[in-house]
Scaffold this active site. Structure first.
Site: not given
Length: 501
Positions: A2, A257, A101-102, A365, A28
Site C-alpha cells: 500500500c 517490482y 502498509n504491510g 520481465d 495500490g
C-alpha cells in the site's frame, strides 16, 4: 503493498495529500482515503477506487486542516470492501487515525488480546485496524491528558513489543501531531522530509521518496528499523529508536517490482539497482550460452525496462520496444482474481509485429509470479511472428508466499513452487527461460554505494526474517485465502443470478 503519506503543514494540506497519493498510486489502485484535522475535528473521505475517482471537488473542499494523512490500498483476498479502506479511526484516546502498509503475522493473537485484555472492539477483518487499536491502547495506558513525545514513543515501543510482521505506519493524534514508524526489521519502506515555505517548515512522511520529490520536499532520510518520527502540529520534529533489537532487512521485492524507479529506498537508487540486475542477467546468459542467438531484447512494460536496456547493452544486442501499453489498465499482479488478470493482459498490451517477425526474441520481465501474464505475452509474441521466444526474469524464481503485505500468500498459485526452471518454461511456453540468481539479485540491490547486508528474500528462499512463520501458519493463511476467494466468487455468482432473474 500500500502507499501511505502524512503531512504537517502551514496551510491546508488536502491538495498536497491528494498529489502525494497520486504519485503513490502504483502501490495500490483498490481504495484511497484522506483524513485531515482542523480545530480539534476530523474530516474523512475514503472509498474504493483510484485517487482521481474517490476525491471529487466537493470532497476536497471539506478536507480542511493543516495536518492530515492518506492511504492507497491494493486488493488482497477478502479486502475489497470499502469498509476496509483506510485511514481507520478510534476515538480513544484523543482521537487517532492510522494508515498502514504491510501485514501482521500474529493478528489472531492480537485480536484476542484487544478484546479480552484491552477491552477494545475491532469492526473489520483488517490487520490495520488491529494495529491501530494496539497503538491506541499503548498510548492510553500512559494516562496523560496531553501526550508528550515520550508518551508517543513509549506507545510505539509497545506496538513493537506486541506486533509481529512487516509494517510501515502513519498515524495522526488529533490536536497533537503525526507519528510515523517502521517495524524492527524495516521490511516495508517509509521516509520523511521537509520543505521551507514563507510560513515556515512543513514535514512529510511517505512510503517512497518520489512522493517528496514531486511535491518539493527534501528527503531527510529513511526511518531506521524500529524507529519512530513524531511531528507536532506546531512543527517540532522528534525521532527515537523504539525497538530493542532492530535489524535492517528490507523487502528486496520492492526493488524488483513494487517501487518506482525514481525512488530511493534505504539509500539505494531503485533505478540503479535495476540497471545492475540487467548486468547480472547478461553475465549469466554469457556464462550459460556464450553462443546465444538472441536477435533482439524486448521489455515487458514498464517495470522491466531498465533491466532489459542494460541487459541488451551488455550483450551487444538490439533493444526494442515491442509492446504498446494501454496506461488506463491497472497492474495485473495486484488485480483481484485470476479471471480478471487473464482478461486484462490482452487489454493492456499489444505487440508491434515488426519487432517480432522472424526473430529470436528475448523478452524481459521483472519477475514471474503466477505465470498468467508471461504465458499470454509469449503467445502474443509467437502470434506476431517470432521465430523463437526466450524469457528472462530479473528476479529469481518466486517459490514461496509473502506474508508481509504483498498479495501472493498461496504457494499453489506460484508457478515456480515445486517446479524446476525447465518445467516452468514448458508451462509458460518459452523456448528458453532464465532466472536471476539470488546472490546476484542481492548484490545488485545491496552492492552499490550504500551497503545493505541483509534483505527479506522470503519469496525466493522461504526464509522469513521475523522468525514466527512456519508451515502451520502458511497453511492457515492459504485456507483463509481460499475461503475468502470462494466467498467472493459466490457473491459475484449471486449478483449474476439476480440479474438474470
Amino acid at each position: 503493498m500500500c502507499g501511505i503519506v502524512g503531512i504537517v503543514g502551514k496551510s491546508n494540506v488536502n491538495q498536497s495529500l491528494y498529489d502525494a497519493l497520486t504519485v503513490l498510486q502504483h502501490r495500490g489502485q483498490d481504495a484511497a482515503g484522506i483524513v485531515t484535522s482542523h480545530g480539534g475535528r476530523l474530516f474523512l473521505r475514503k472509498d474504493n477506487g483510484l485517487v482521481r475517482d474517490v476525491f471529487q471537488q466537493r470532497h476536497m473542499q471539506r478536507l480542511v486542516g493543516q495536518i492530515g494523512i492518506g492511504h492507497v490500498r491494493y486488493p488482497t483476498a477478502g479486502s475489497s470492501s470499502s469498509a476496509e479502506a483506510q485511514p481507520f479511526y478510534v476515538n480513544s484516546p484523543y482521537g487517532i487515525t492510522l494508515a498502514h502498509n504491510g501485514n501482521l503475522t500474529n493478528v489472531e493473537q492480537l485480536s484476542r488480546e484487544i478484546y479480552e485484555s484491552d477491552l477494545r472492539h475491532v469492526n473489520t477483518n483488517s490487520d490495520s485496524e488491529v494495529l491501530l487499536n494496539v497503538f491506541a491502547h499503548e498510548l492510553a495506558v500512559r494516562g496523560k491528558l496531553q501526550p508528550t513525545e515520550e508518551d508517543v514513543f513509549a506507545a510505539v515501543a509497545g506496538v513493537h513489543a506486541r506486533c509481529k510482521g512487516g509494517y510501515a505506519v502513519v498515524a495522526m493524534i488529533t490536536g497533537y501531531g503525526i507519528v510515523g514508524f517502521r517495524d524492527p526489521h524495516a521490511i516495508r519502506p517509509i521516509v520523511f522530509g521537509h520543505r521551507h515555505t514563507d510560513n515556515g517548515v512543513e514535514y512529510m512522511i511517505a512510503s517512497e521518496s518520489v512522493a517528496l520529490d514531486v511535491l518539493g520536499f527534501t528527503l531527510i532520510r529513511d526511518l531506521a528499523p524500529g524507529e519512530a518520527v513524531y511531528i507536532t502540529e506546531d512543527g517540532h520534529l522528534h525521532t527515537r529508536q523504539c525497538a530493542e533489537n532492530p535489524q535492517l532487512s528490507p523487502c528486496i521485492f520492492e526493488h524488483v517490482y513494487l517501487a518506482r524507479p525514481d525512488s530511493l529506498m534505504d539509500g539505494v537508487s531503485v533505478y540503479k539497482a535495476r540497471l545492475r540486475m540487467g548486468e547480472k542477467l547478461a553475465e549469466k546468459i554469457q556464462r550459460e550460452r556464450p553462443d546465444h542467438d538472441i536477435d533482439v531484447v524486448i521489455p515487458i512494460p514498464d517495470t522491466s525496462r531498465t533491466s532489459a536496456l542494460e541487459l541488451a547493452n551488455h550483450l551487444g544486442v538490439k533493444f526494442r520496444e515491442g509492446f504498446v501499453k494501454n496506461r488506463y489498465i491497472g497492474r495485473t499482479f495486484i488485480m483481484p482474481g485470476q479471471a480478471a488478470r487473464k482478461k486484462s493482459v490482452r487489454q493492456k498490451l499489444n505487440a508491434i509485429d515488426l519487432e517480432f517477425r522472424g526473430k529470436n526474441v528475448m523478452l524481459v520481465d521483472d519477475s514471474i509470479v503466477r505465470g498468467t501474464t508471461c504465458k499470454q505475452i509469449i503467445q502474443m509474441a509467437r502470434e506476431a511472428g517470432a521465430k523463437n521466444v526466450y524469457f528472462c526474469s530479473a528476479a529469481p524464481a518466486v517459490r514461496y508466499p509473502n506474508v508481509y503485505g504483498i498479495d501472493m500468500p498461496s504457494p499453489h498459485e506460484l508457478i515456480a513452487h515445486g517446479r524446476s526452471t525447465e518445467q516452468v518454461a514448458e508451462l509458460i511456453g518459452a523456448d528458453w527461460l532464465i532466472y536471476q540468481d539470488l546472490p546476484d539479485l542481492i548484490d545488485a540491490v545491496g552492492g552499490g554505494k550504500v551497503k545493505i547486508e541483509h534483505f527479506d528474500c522470503a519469496v525466493f528462499d522461504g526464509q522469513y526474517v521475523t522468525g514466527d512463520v512456519n508451515e502451520a501458519y502458511l497453511n492457515k493463511i492459504e485456507q483463509a485465502r481460499n475461503d475468502a476467494s470462494k466467498a467472493s466468487a459466490e457473491a459475484v455468482s449471486a449478483i449474476i443470478d439476480l440479474h438474470n432473474d
